[in-house]
Scaffold this active site. Structure first.
Site, PDB file in Angstrom:
ATOM      1  N   GLY A 200     -26.208 -21.627 -39.938  1.00  0.00           N
ATOM      2  CA  GLY A 200     -27.425 -22.038 -39.251  1.00  0.00           C
ATOM      3  C   GLY A 200     -27.306 -21.831 -37.755  1.00  0.00           C
ATOM      4  N   GLY A 202     -28.571 -23.459 -33.851  1.00  0.00           N
ATOM      5  CA  GLY A 202     -29.054 -24.644 -33.174  1.00  0.00           C
ATOM      6  C   GLY A 202     -29.439 -24.349 -31.744  1.00  0.00           C
ATOM      7  N   SER A 203     -29.646 -25.420 -30.973  1.00  0.00           N
ATOM      8  CA  SER A 203     -30.107 -25.273 -29.589  1.00  0.00           C
ATOM      9  C   SER A 203     -29.072 -24.597 -28.708  1.00  0.00           C
ATOM     10  CB  SER A 203     -30.454 -26.647 -29.009  1.00  0.00           C
ATOM     11  OG  SER A 203     -31.445 -27.279 -29.779  1.00  0.00           O
ATOM     12  N   GLY A 205     -26.137 -22.823 -29.951  1.00  0.00           N
ATOM     13  CA  GLY A 205     -25.261 -21.847 -30.586  1.00  0.00           C
ATOM     14  C   GLY A 205     -25.487 -21.771 -32.079  1.00  0.00           C
ATOM     15  N   VAL A 207     -23.628 -21.980 -36.258  1.00  0.00           N
ATOM     16  CA  VAL A 207     -22.611 -22.595 -37.099  1.00  0.00           C
ATOM     17  C   VAL A 207     -22.234 -21.617 -38.207  1.00  0.00           C
ATOM     18  CG1 VAL A 207     -22.014 -24.565 -38.556  1.00  0.00           C
ATOM     19  CG2 VAL A 207     -23.566 -24.879 -36.620  1.00  0.00           C
ATOM     20  N   LYS A 221     -18.772 -24.644 -35.282  1.00  0.00           N
ATOM     21  CA  LYS A 221     -19.931 -24.676 -34.405  1.00  0.00           C
ATOM     22  C   LYS A 221     -19.559 -23.975 -33.106  1.00  0.00           C
ATOM     23  CE  LYS A 221     -23.372 -27.852 -32.448  1.00  0.00           C
ATOM     24  NZ  LYS A 221     -23.825 -29.246 -32.374  1.00  0.00           N
ATOM     25  N   ASP A 316     -31.187 -37.590 -31.650  1.00  0.00           N
ATOM     26  CA  ASP A 316     -31.889 -36.496 -32.344  1.00  0.00           C
ATOM     27  C   ASP A 316     -31.732 -36.650 -33.855  1.00  0.00           C
ATOM     28  OD1 ASP A 316     -33.510 -34.281 -32.430  1.00  0.00           O
ATOM     29  OD2 ASP A 316     -31.882 -32.836 -32.147  1.00  0.00           O
TER      30      ASP A 316
END
Length: 426
Positions: A200, A202-203, A205, A207, A221, A316
């Site tokens: 996946g 993310g904001s 970087g 994973v 990550k 979050d």
């Protein structure tokens, strides 16, 4: 009964004041110095406590002073040595301590004036009270009291330092227990031409799934250091995740960090995110499982907010940040914008923004981060788990939101309609 009034100082012309045997409590008001004409003062046989006010030495006309049979404590004020006309003084049967003054009129008083104050000591022999000097070495009784007290303070300080150091070492061991993983060990999995290993984005970087040299599957990550705030996000996650441990929080296996590359190596969660299970046609969760997962996340938040040294605010909470292990147990993840509160703080200001739709209103309008904000986000996620609707669904806009939609359904007794998909396992 009661306490002596501070207005006693207004009796400027009073000559004699006898308030003995009245069960007065509290302290002797310092305003008594206002009794400029006072010559005879008797406050004996009450329940007065506290120190003898130094301002009593300003009543220069005092001839007789009787403060006996009370609960007065502290030392005898040196200011009483300046009473030039004092002929009678009785402060016996109190809890006074220290050395009896030997100046002024005090040399004329007998031991009876100071009897039954077991903390008092005297210099002149006619006091017939224990001497302030010991025979062997001339050590003052004051020092006999002070030295043990200082020793006790030193012992307490040493114990505190030992505990702090032990805790620091414990934290250091926690960090050392996280494996230092080399880039060479991770590089084949995260630079593969195919995106087979990509779990996946993310904001800050991406994973990836990787396998360490000992055969352990992990999630790596990788932080994109070209993005503003990525390095700070890495530091935040390292600080928090290396010091917390709970069955419903994602666990750090190790890290890989240098100037050009920063990555966290986390426990691999084979069942992916809760978001996938809620909004994909290939997966499904029945009502009981949804409730179990909600309880898992609630337990994680309860630990972060109340059971760690200082409150930790996730900031979050949403389905994509809830990962499921092989046993379908939920683990809260992604602490990149979390806040670690200091003792006593309840709210902090921040420019960091959580995900639209899940963020509490006060975060968006005022930048306020608190435990209540996490609870709000959890509530929105819970509604999403029970209705199958994301808070950013196209049907929501203007004044209508997921929260308002569910609230309206409750008022119209239409809850069954918005939750019917659960029966189908969606």
């Amino acid at each position: 009964m009661g306490q002596l009034s501070y207005e006693i100082g207004n009796l400027k012309t009073i000559y004699s004041l006898d308030l003995s045997f009245n069960q007065f409590s509290g302290g002797i008001p310092s305003t008594i110095s206002g009794c400029e004409s006072l010559q005879y003062l008797n406050l004996s046989n009450n329940q007065l406590r506290g120190a003898i006010p130094t301002t009593l030495g300003n009543v220069k006309g005092l001839i007789s002073l009787d403060l006996s049979y009370n609960n007065l404590s502290g030392s005898i004020p040196d200011s009483l040595e300046g009473l030039p006309f004092l002929e009678h003084c009785s402060i016996s049967n109190n809890k006074l301590e220290g050395e009896i003054p030997d100046g002024g009129r005090f040399g004329n008083f007998t031991a009876q004036s100071f009897a039954n104050n077991f903390g008092l000591c005297g210099g002149p022999v006619w006091f017939q009270i224990q001497s302030c000097l010991k025979d062997n070495g001339g050590i003052s009784i004051k020092y006999m009291i002070i030295v043990p007290s200082l020793s006790l303070v030193v012992i307490v300080v040493i114990i505190m330092l030992v505990l702090i150091r032990r805790r620091k070492r414990k934290n250091e061991r926690r960090v050392r227990n996280r494996r230092r993983i080399s880039y060479i060990e991770l590089e084949p999995d995260i630079t593969s031409l195919s995106e087979t290993n990509l779990l996946g984005r993310g904001s800050y970087g991406s994973v990836y799934k990787a396998t360490l040299s000992d055969g352990l599957d992990v999630a790596v990550k990788v932080f994109d250091l070209q993005l503003q705030g990525a390095a700070e996000s890495f530091d935040t996650e390292m600080e928090i995740l290396c010091n917390i441990r709970h069955r419903n929080l994602v666990r750090v296996v190790g890290c890989c960090s240098n100037k050009e590359f920063k990555a966290l190596v986390l426990t691999y969660m084979p069942n992916g995110s809760l978001d996938k299970w809620l909004h994909s046609d290939m997966y499904g969760l029945d009502l009981i499982k949804r409730l179990e997962l909600a309880i898992d996340v609630a337990a994680a938040l309860e630990y972060l907010h109340h059971n760690y040294t200082f409150p930790i605010i996730h900031s979050d909470v949403k389905p994509s940040n809830v990962l499921l292990d092989q046993d379908m147990v939920a683990h809260l993840a992604d602490f990149g914008i979390s806040k670690l509160f200091d003792r006593g703080e309840a709210v902090v200001q921040t420019r960091t923004m959580a995900t639209i739709g899940y963020a509490a209103p006060e975060l968006g309008t005022e930048g306020k981060v608190s435990t209540s904000g996490d609870v709000y986000s959890f509530g929105i996620m819970l509604l999403e788990m029970l209705t199958g609707k994301k808070p950013t669904d196209d049907m929501f806009g203007g004044e209508m939101s997921l929260k308002e939609w569910v609230n309206k359904a409750l008022q119209e007794n239409a809850v069954t309609g918005i939750a019917c998909f659960i029966i189908k396992g969606r």
